[in-house]
Design a protein around this motif. Structure first.
Motif, PDB file in Angstrom:
ATOM      1  N   GLY A 170       0.834  -1.199   0.000  1.00 31.39           N
ATOM      2  CA  GLY A 170       0.000   0.000   0.000  1.00 31.39           C
ATOM      3  C   GLY A 170       0.864   1.241   0.000  1.00 31.39           C
ATOM      4  O   GLY A 170       1.751   1.383  -0.844  1.00 31.39           O
ATOM      5  N   ARG A 171       0.654   2.102   0.983  1.00 35.51           N
ATOM      6  CA  ARG A 171       1.447   3.335   1.049  1.00 35.51           C
ATOM      7  C   ARG A 171       2.658   3.185   1.972  1.00 35.51           C
ATOM      8  O   ARG A 171       3.366   4.138   2.226  1.00 35.51           O
ATOM      9  CB  ARG A 171       0.551   4.489   1.530  1.00 35.51           C
ATOM     10  N   THR A 172       2.851   1.973   2.499  1.00 35.21           N
ATOM     11  CA  THR A 172       3.974   1.736   3.419  1.00 35.21           C
ATOM     12  C   THR A 172       5.162   1.122   2.679  1.00 35.21           C
ATOM     13  O   THR A 172       5.010   0.107   1.999  1.00 35.21           O
ATOM     14  CB  THR A 172       3.539   0.805   4.574  1.00 35.21           C
ATOM     15  N   ARG A 173       6.297   1.776   2.815  1.00 33.05           N
ATOM     16  CA  ARG A 173       7.547   1.282   2.221  1.00 33.05           C
ATOM     17  C   ARG A 173       8.468   0.804   3.328  1.00 33.05           C
ATOM     18  O   ARG A 173       8.544   1.437   4.372  1.00 33.05           O
ATOM     19  CB  ARG A 173       8.278   2.404   1.484  1.00 33.05           C
ATOM     20  N   GLU A 174       9.144  -0.291   3.063  1.00 32.20           N
ATOM     21  CA  GLU A 174      10.078  -0.831   4.055  1.00 32.20           C
ATOM     22  C   GLU A 174      11.359  -1.230   3.339  1.00 32.20           C
ATOM     23  O   GLU A 174      11.304  -1.760   2.232  1.00 32.20           O
ATOM     24  CB  GLU A 174       9.444  -2.050   4.735  1.00 32.20           C
ATOM     25  N   ASN A 175      12.457  -0.996   3.966  1.00 33.87           N
ATOM     26  CA  ASN A 175      13.738  -1.338   3.381  1.00 33.87           C
ATOM     27  C   ASN A 175      14.652  -1.878   4.479  1.00 33.87           C
ATOM     28  O   ASN A 175      14.847  -1.228   5.503  1.00 33.87           O
ATOM     29  CB  ASN A 175      14.372  -0.096   2.739  1.00 33.87           C
ATOM     30  N   THR A 176      15.171  -3.060   4.261  1.00 28.58           N
ATOM     31  CA  THR A 176      16.118  -3.644   5.227  1.00 28.58           C
ATOM     32  C   THR A 176      17.484  -3.748   4.572  1.00 28.58           C
ATOM     33  O   THR A 176      17.608  -4.298   3.476  1.00 28.58           O
ATOM     34  CB  THR A 176      15.648  -5.038   5.691  1.00 28.58           C
ATOM     35  N   THR A 183      45.383 -19.105   5.742  1.00 31.25           N
ATOM     36  CA  THR A 183      44.560 -20.298   5.518  1.00 31.25           C
ATOM     37  C   THR A 183      43.357 -20.030   4.617  1.00 31.25           C
ATOM     38  O   THR A 183      42.734 -20.968   4.123  1.00 31.25           O
ATOM     39  CB  THR A 183      44.033 -20.820   6.870  1.00 31.25           C
ATOM     40  N   GLY A 184      43.022 -18.772   4.443  1.00 25.95           N
ATOM     41  CA  GLY A 184      41.828 -18.440   3.660  1.00 25.95           C
ATOM     42  C   GLY A 184      40.538 -18.635   4.434  1.00 25.95           C
ATOM     43  O   GLY A 184      39.442 -18.558   3.866  1.00 25.95           O
ATOM     44  N   LEU A 185      40.661 -18.896   5.719  1.00 28.11           N
ATOM     45  CA  LEU A 185      39.467 -19.137   6.535  1.00 28.11           C
ATOM     46  C   LEU A 185      38.961 -17.841   7.178  1.00 28.11           C
ATOM     47  O   LEU A 185      39.767 -16.991   7.578  1.00 28.11           O
ATOM     48  CB  LEU A 185      39.770 -20.156   7.637  1.00 28.11           C
ATOM     49  N   ALA A 186      37.653 -17.717   7.270  1.00 26.58           N
ATOM     50  CA  ALA A 186      37.062 -16.557   7.936  1.00 26.58           C
ATOM     51  C   ALA A 186      37.145 -16.773   9.439  1.00 26.58           C
ATOM     52  O   ALA A 186      36.565 -17.716   9.972  1.00 26.58           O
ATOM     53  CB  ALA A 186      35.618 -16.396   7.504  1.00 26.58           C
ATOM     54  N   ILE A 187      37.899 -15.937  10.136  1.00 28.02           N
ATOM     55  CA  ILE A 187      38.065 -16.132  11.578  1.00 28.02           C
ATOM     56  C   ILE A 187      37.074 -15.283  12.369  1.00 28.02           C
ATOM     57  O   ILE A 187      36.931 -15.436  13.573  1.00 28.02           O
ATOM     58  CB  ILE A 187      39.511 -15.834  12.029  1.00 28.02           C
ATOM     59  N   TRP A 188      36.428 -14.331  11.704  1.00 28.00           N
ATOM     60  CA  TRP A 188      35.330 -13.581  12.334  1.00 28.00           C
ATOM     61  C   TRP A 188      34.391 -13.098  11.237  1.00 28.00           C
ATOM     62  O   TRP A 188      34.842 -12.671  10.165  1.00 28.00           O
ATOM     63  CB  TRP A 188      35.872 -12.368  13.096  1.00 28.00           C
ATOM     64  N   GLU A 189      33.142 -13.241  11.476  1.00 25.47           N
ATOM     65  CA  GLU A 189      32.163 -12.624  10.576  1.00 25.47           C
ATOM     66  C   GLU A 189      30.888 -12.356  11.349  1.00 25.47           C
ATOM     67  O   GLU A 189      30.578 -13.038  12.319  1.00 25.47           O
ATOM     68  CB  GLU A 189      31.896 -13.477   9.339  1.00 25.47           C
ATOM     69  N   ASP A 190      30.200 -11.353  10.921  1.00 25.01           N
ATOM     70  CA  ASP A 190      28.957 -10.993  11.618  1.00 25.01           C
ATOM     71  C   ASP A 190      28.013 -10.302  10.643  1.00 25.01           C
ATOM     72  O   ASP A 190      28.442  -9.765   9.615  1.00 25.01           O
ATOM     73  CB  ASP A 190      29.265 -10.086  12.813  1.00 25.01           C
ATOM     74  N   ASN A 191      26.758 -10.339  10.984  1.00 22.60           N
ATOM     75  CA  ASN A 191      25.722  -9.693  10.175  1.00 22.60           C
ATOM     76  C   ASN A 191      25.011  -8.650  11.015  1.00 22.60           C
ATOM     77  O   ASN A 191      24.749  -8.876  12.200  1.00 22.60           O
ATOM     78  CB  ASN A 191      24.691 -10.720   9.711  1.00 22.60           C
ATOM     79  N   PHE A 192      24.685  -7.548  10.392  1.00 26.48           N
ATOM     80  CA  PHE A 192      23.951  -6.480  11.087  1.00 26.48           C
ATOM     81  C   PHE A 192      22.818  -6.029  10.179  1.00 26.48           C
ATOM     82  O   PHE A 192      23.030  -5.838   8.979  1.00 26.48           O
ATOM     83  CB  PHE A 192      24.887  -5.309  11.402  1.00 26.48           C
ATOM     84  N   GLU A 193      21.668  -5.867  10.778  1.00 28.16           N
ATOM     85  CA  GLU A 193      20.506  -5.465   9.979  1.00 28.16           C
ATOM     86  C   GLU A 193      19.983  -4.117  10.434  1.00 28.16           C
ATOM     87  O   GLU A 193      19.990  -3.815  11.642  1.00 28.16           O
ATOM     88  CB  GLU A 193      19.367  -6.475  10.146  1.00 28.16           C
ATOM     89  N   ILE A 194      19.514  -3.351   9.487  1.00 28.57           N
ATOM     90  CA  ILE A 194      18.822  -2.097   9.815  1.00 28.57           C
ATOM     91  C   ILE A 194      17.561  -2.057   8.957  1.00 28.57           C
ATOM     92  O   ILE A 194      17.643  -2.139   7.727  1.00 28.57           O
ATOM     93  CB  ILE A 194      19.717  -0.876   9.541  1.00 28.57           C
ATOM     94  N   THR A 195      16.420  -1.971   9.606  1.00 24.29           N
ATOM     95  CA  THR A 195      15.153  -1.913   8.884  1.00 24.29           C
ATOM     96  C   THR A 195      14.504  -0.555   9.106  1.00 24.29           C
ATOM     97  O   THR A 195      14.412  -0.089  10.239  1.00 24.29           O
ATOM     98  CB  THR A 195      14.206  -3.032   9.363  1.00 24.29           C
ATOM     99  N   LYS A 196      14.068   0.047   8.010  1.00 25.03           N
ATOM    100  CA  LYS A 196      13.420   1.366   8.110  1.00 25.03           C
ATOM    101  C   LYS A 196      12.093   1.305   7.347  1.00 25.03           C
ATOM    102  O   LYS A 196      11.984   0.605   6.340  1.00 25.03           O
ATOM    103  CB  LYS A 196      14.329   2.446   7.538  1.00 25.03           C
ATOM    104  N   GLN A 197      11.138   2.032   7.861  1.00 19.97           N
ATOM    105  CA  GLN A 197       9.800   1.993   7.273  1.00 19.97           C
ATOM    106  C   GLN A 197       9.209   3.383   7.254  1.00 19.97           C
ATOM    107  O   GLN A 197       9.439   4.176   8.159  1.00 19.97           O
ATOM    108  CB  GLN A 197       8.925   1.057   8.127  1.00 19.97           C
ATOM    109  N   GLU A 198       8.435   3.670   6.226  1.00 25.83           N
ATOM    110  CA  GLU A 198       7.710   4.943   6.181  1.00 25.83           C
ATOM    111  C   GLU A 198       6.374   4.726   5.481  1.00 25.83           C
ATOM    112  O   GLU A 198       6.245   3.824   4.648  1.00 25.83           O
ATOM    113  CB  GLU A 198       8.518   6.022   5.457  1.00 25.83           C
ATOM    114  N   THR A 199       5.425   5.549   5.856  1.00 28.48           N
ATOM    115  CA  THR A 199       4.132   5.534   5.176  1.00 28.48           C
ATOM    116  C   THR A 199       3.981   6.867   4.472  1.00 28.48           C
ATOM    117  O   THR A 199       3.997   7.926   5.115  1.00 28.48           O
ATOM    118  CB  THR A 199       2.987   5.310   6.180  1.00 28.48           C
ATOM    119  N   VAL A 200       3.896   6.821   3.151  1.00 32.07           N
ATOM    120  CA  VAL A 200       3.816   8.061   2.379  1.00 32.07           C
ATOM    121  C   VAL A 200       2.364   8.544   2.321  1.00 32.07           C
ATOM    122  O   VAL A 200       1.428   7.771   2.549  1.00 32.07           O
ATOM    123  CB  VAL A 200       4.367   7.876   0.953  1.00 32.07           C
TER     124      VAL A 200
END
Lengths: 157, 202
Positions: B162-168, B180-197
């Motif tokens: 509808g009139r609501t937009r969301e973006n993550t 070694t080519g191995l990943a010794i640390w990895e993490d994910n971070f999310e940011i979700t934003k929403q607006e109603t036009v």
């Protein structure tokens, strides 16, 4: 006349119950016999915002060390905005969920603040009654003291 | 008479509209910065960087067994989102935090898109230049090769109802052990934003 008054009162009551019934509160349950042996931190607070102070409760503040020997602290915070009047008010004022910002500042052994990218204000969103854990990691192993700042998010109003 | 009144009202309205601007001033981006659904804004970068720094330092991935500081190469954080995100903002904040940790230093001699600072190579080309005292020219074979590489990716998922937009926005950051080519640390971070036009679409 009396009938009109009764109808108005009933409508108002229904509105209040309806408004408070729309809250999404969080309910929790935990094991009673806790196995953990946390290192609790004695805290002293300086509160300037009575709204924020009453709406959030610091349940615990614990510390530990990372594998690299860096100090890490964790604050357990619960939103106190539950119960009939709190839920009604936050529902009416559009402040549910509750948006806050928090920031950790770290001091080295000389009391000098150490600045890193982790010093930024970070957003946190609380549903009524929700418990959240916020963690701060010292920038390096020389930092042992910290200040946790919490404020309402003005951009969410 | 009526024409004069209309002109007066129009002039007043125009005056009020023109007077709605504000002069340039410095702001606190964490509380006063603009938030848009389509882009990664300053406060988003600050938030993601803070979370990434905490996660990286807490992991202990920068600590070496031999006690030496880890040499980290800053590779590319690819922007695969539809926004005009400048991913260097994130990598710059991370490299500053790694330096502050005392456990790692970053190299500018190599990078995902070539050396960040060409000077390391350029000054070694002075070895045949008689203008320079050769004893002061840096020798070849002295530059230290990196142990670790920091890279990542940003993708997004946009939805509209509808009139609501969301973006993550999904931020994925990886630290790779180059031996070694191995990943010794990895993490994910999310940011979700929403607006109603509004009904006009803005």
């Amino acid at each position: 006349m009396k009938k009109n008054l009764l109808s108005t009162a009933a409508a108002a009551l229904a509105l209040i119950l309806g408004a408070s019934g729309c809250q999404d509160t969080v309910n929790t349950v935990e094991n009673r016999d806790l196995a953990m042996n946390p290192d609790s931190v004695d805290t002293r607070a300086f509160s300037t915002d009575s709204f924020c102070r009453d709406r959030l409760a610091l349940i615990s503040m614990r510390r530990s060390k990372t594998p690299g020997g860096v100090m890490m602290v964790q604050a357990q915070i619960r939103s106190e905005r539950y119960g009939f009047w709190s839920e009604l008010w936050s529902g009416m004022t559009g402040t549910n969920p509750y948006y806050v910002l928090y920031r950790f500042d770290w001091m080295d052994e000389n009391g000098m603040a150490v600045s890193t990218a982790a010093n930024a204000w970070q957003p946190l969103i609380f549903a009524p009654g929700e418990v959240k854990f916020i963690q701060g990691v010292a920038p390096n192993s020389r930092c042992k003291d910290f200040i946790l700042s919490v404020r309402e998010d003005p951009s969410a109003r | 008479m009526r024409t004069v009144s209309i002109f007066t009202v129009a002039a007043l309205a125009a005056g009020i509209l023109c007077g709605c601007g504000s002069s340039a001033r410095r702001i606190d981006p964490s509380t006063q910065g603009v938030t848009t659904v389509r882009d990664v804004n300053t406060r988003d970068w600050n938030d993601v960087a803070a979370r990434a720094v905490n996660s990286l330092v807490a992991s202990g991935a920068l600590v070496r067994q031999d006690g030496r500081k880890a040499i980290v190469m800053i590779n590319e954080v690819k922007n695969r989102s539809g926004s005009r995100a400048r991913t260097q903002i994130l990598t710059n904040k991370l490299r500053q935090a790694m330096l502050a940790s005392g456990k790692a230093v970053t190299t500018t001699a190599v990078g995902g898109r070539g050396p960040e600072d060409n000077a390391t190579r350029q000054i070694r080309e002075l070895e045949n230049d008689d203008l320079f005292n050769q004893a002061t020219v840096q020798k070849r074979g002295t530059v230290i090769s990196p142990d670790l590489s920091l890279s990542g990716e940003i993708i997004n998922q946009a939805t509209r109802s509808g009139r609501t937009r969301e973006n993550t926005f999904y931020f994925h950051v990886v630290l790779t052990d180059l031996k070694t080519g191995l990943a010794i640390w990895e993490d994910n971070f999310e940011i979700t934003k929403q607006e109603t036009v509004n009904i006009f679409g803005y």
